[in-house]
Write a protein that holds these residues in place. Structure first.
Motif, PDB file in Angstrom:
ATOM      1  N   SER A   2      16.576  19.491 -10.118  1.00 48.12           N
ATOM      2  CA  SER A   2      17.652  18.650 -10.637  1.00 48.12           C
ATOM      3  C   SER A   2      18.937  19.420 -10.908  1.00 48.12           C
ATOM      4  O   SER A   2      19.991  18.829 -11.058  1.00 48.12           O
ATOM      5  CB  SER A   2      17.194  17.927 -11.885  1.00 48.12           C
ATOM      6  OG  SER A   2      16.863  18.877 -12.881  1.00 48.12           O
ATOM      7  N   CYS A   3      18.884  20.750 -10.972  1.00 48.48           N
ATOM      8  CA  CYS A   3      20.095  21.501 -11.305  1.00 48.48           C
ATOM      9  C   CYS A   3      20.972  21.769 -10.094  1.00 48.48           C
ATOM     10  O   CYS A   3      22.130  22.126 -10.232  1.00 48.48           O
ATOM     11  CB  CYS A   3      19.747  22.801 -12.009  1.00 48.48           C
ATOM     12  SG  CYS A   3      19.028  24.042 -10.910  1.00 48.48           S
ATOM     13  N   GLY A   4      20.460  21.695  -8.897  1.00 49.30           N
ATOM     14  CA  GLY A   4      21.249  21.897  -7.693  1.00 49.30           C
ATOM     15  C   GLY A   4      21.292  23.327  -7.221  1.00 49.30           C
ATOM     16  O   GLY A   4      22.015  23.651  -6.278  1.00 49.30           O
ATOM     17  N   TYR A   5      20.592  24.246  -7.870  1.00 50.76           N
ATOM     18  CA  TYR A   5      20.573  25.640  -7.449  1.00 50.76           C
ATOM     19  C   TYR A   5      19.812  25.764  -6.142  1.00 50.76           C
ATOM     20  O   TYR A   5      18.715  25.244  -5.996  1.00 50.76           O
ATOM     21  CB  TYR A   5      19.931  26.495  -8.539  1.00 50.76           C
ATOM     22  CG  TYR A   5      19.826  27.959  -8.159  1.00 50.76           C
ATOM     23  CD1 TYR A   5      20.954  28.772  -8.203  1.00 50.76           C
ATOM     24  CD2 TYR A   5      18.626  28.527  -7.784  1.00 50.76           C
ATOM     25  CE1 TYR A   5      20.877  30.112  -7.857  1.00 50.76           C
ATOM     26  CE2 TYR A   5      18.530  29.849  -7.439  1.00 50.76           C
ATOM     27  CZ  TYR A   5      19.660  30.644  -7.467  1.00 50.76           C
ATOM     28  OH  TYR A   5      19.579  31.960  -7.139  1.00 50.76           O
ATOM     29  N   ARG A   6      20.409  26.468  -5.170  1.00 52.50           N
ATOM     30  CA  ARG A   6      19.765  26.649  -3.868  1.00 52.50           C
ATOM     31  C   ARG A   6      18.797  27.832  -3.942  1.00 52.50           C
ATOM     32  O   ARG A   6      19.185  28.927  -4.340  1.00 52.50           O
ATOM     33  CB  ARG A   6      20.786  26.890  -2.781  1.00 52.50           C
ATOM     34  CG  ARG A   6      21.602  25.678  -2.487  1.00 52.50           C
ATOM     35  CD  ARG A   6      22.379  25.938  -1.200  1.00 52.50           C
ATOM     36  NE  ARG A   6      23.145  24.765  -0.885  1.00 52.50           N
ATOM     37  CZ  ARG A   6      22.795  23.894   0.052  1.00 52.50           C
ATOM     38  NH1 ARG A   6      21.725  24.098   0.758  1.00 52.50           N
ATOM     39  NH2 ARG A   6      23.530  22.854   0.283  1.00 52.50           N
ATOM     40  N   LEU A   7      17.564  27.591  -3.520  1.00 50.37           N
ATOM     41  CA  LEU A   7      16.561  28.651  -3.479  1.00 50.37           C
ATOM     42  C   LEU A   7      16.723  29.433  -2.184  1.00 50.37           C
ATOM     43  O   LEU A   7      17.101  28.864  -1.143  1.00 50.37           O
ATOM     44  CB  LEU A   7      15.152  28.054  -3.546  1.00 50.37           C
ATOM     45  CG  LEU A   7      14.812  27.324  -4.842  1.00 50.37           C
ATOM     46  CD1 LEU A   7      13.452  26.635  -4.710  1.00 50.37           C
ATOM     47  CD2 LEU A   7      14.775  28.305  -5.999  1.00 50.37           C
TER      48      LEU A   7
END
Length: 163
Positions: A2-7
């Protein structure tokens, strides 16, 4: 999520490539279902198709008959047939002194098959059964070889299989 951080992308893994077995004719392939452990351990890309069960009313074609198996089956079948009919027409009458073969060979006294008594009757019975079944087995092998040639020309015999 949900935070939008790309792995970061996962590092590519190497998979071993296993050689595929030579293709087998569907008519000659055994219908074996692999175990659950073998299916789960195999990589998805290298999984062999699982043969489906025989559907009711499906047709297959017999294109080749193995001569060795034909001889084995024919030998046993003719041993049983010659054994039964030989018992009726050679062994029992010969042991009881009224042999049909003995009378044909000039045994006017009815002393046993070919005039030899009980031992000759049993020996001749066994010889007739074994030699007769062997000869018929050879004839059946010749018929199977002729079938193989003819099936190569016209495609064989279609048979319906039931599960």
């Amino acid at each position: 999520m949900s935070c939008g951080y790309r792995l970061p992308a996962p590092a590519p893994t190497q998979t071993s490539v296993t050689p595929k077995p030579a293709p087998v004719s569907p008519a000659l392939a055994p219908l074996a279902v692999p175990s659950a452990a073998a299916v789960s351990a195999a990589p998805r890309s290298a999984a062999a198709p699982i043969p489906s069960p025989i559907a009711r009313g499906s047709l297959t074609t017999i294109r080749h008959i193995a001569a060795g198996s034909v001889f084995k089956v024919a030998f046993v079948v003719y041993c049983l047939l010659f054994g039964f009919f030989g018992c009726l027409f050679v062994l029992l009458p010969g042991l009881f002194g009224s042999s049909l073969l003995g009378s044909l060979a000039g045994d006017r006294d009815g002393l046993g098959i070919l005039g030899g008594g009980m031992i000759a009757t049993v020996v001749l019975y066994v010889l007739l059964v074994v030699v007769g079944a062997f000869v018929q087995g050879i004839v059946t092998v010749i018929a199977a070889l002729i079938y193989n040639v003819a099936a190569g020309w016209v495609g064989g015999v279609s048979v319906e299989l039931e599960p």
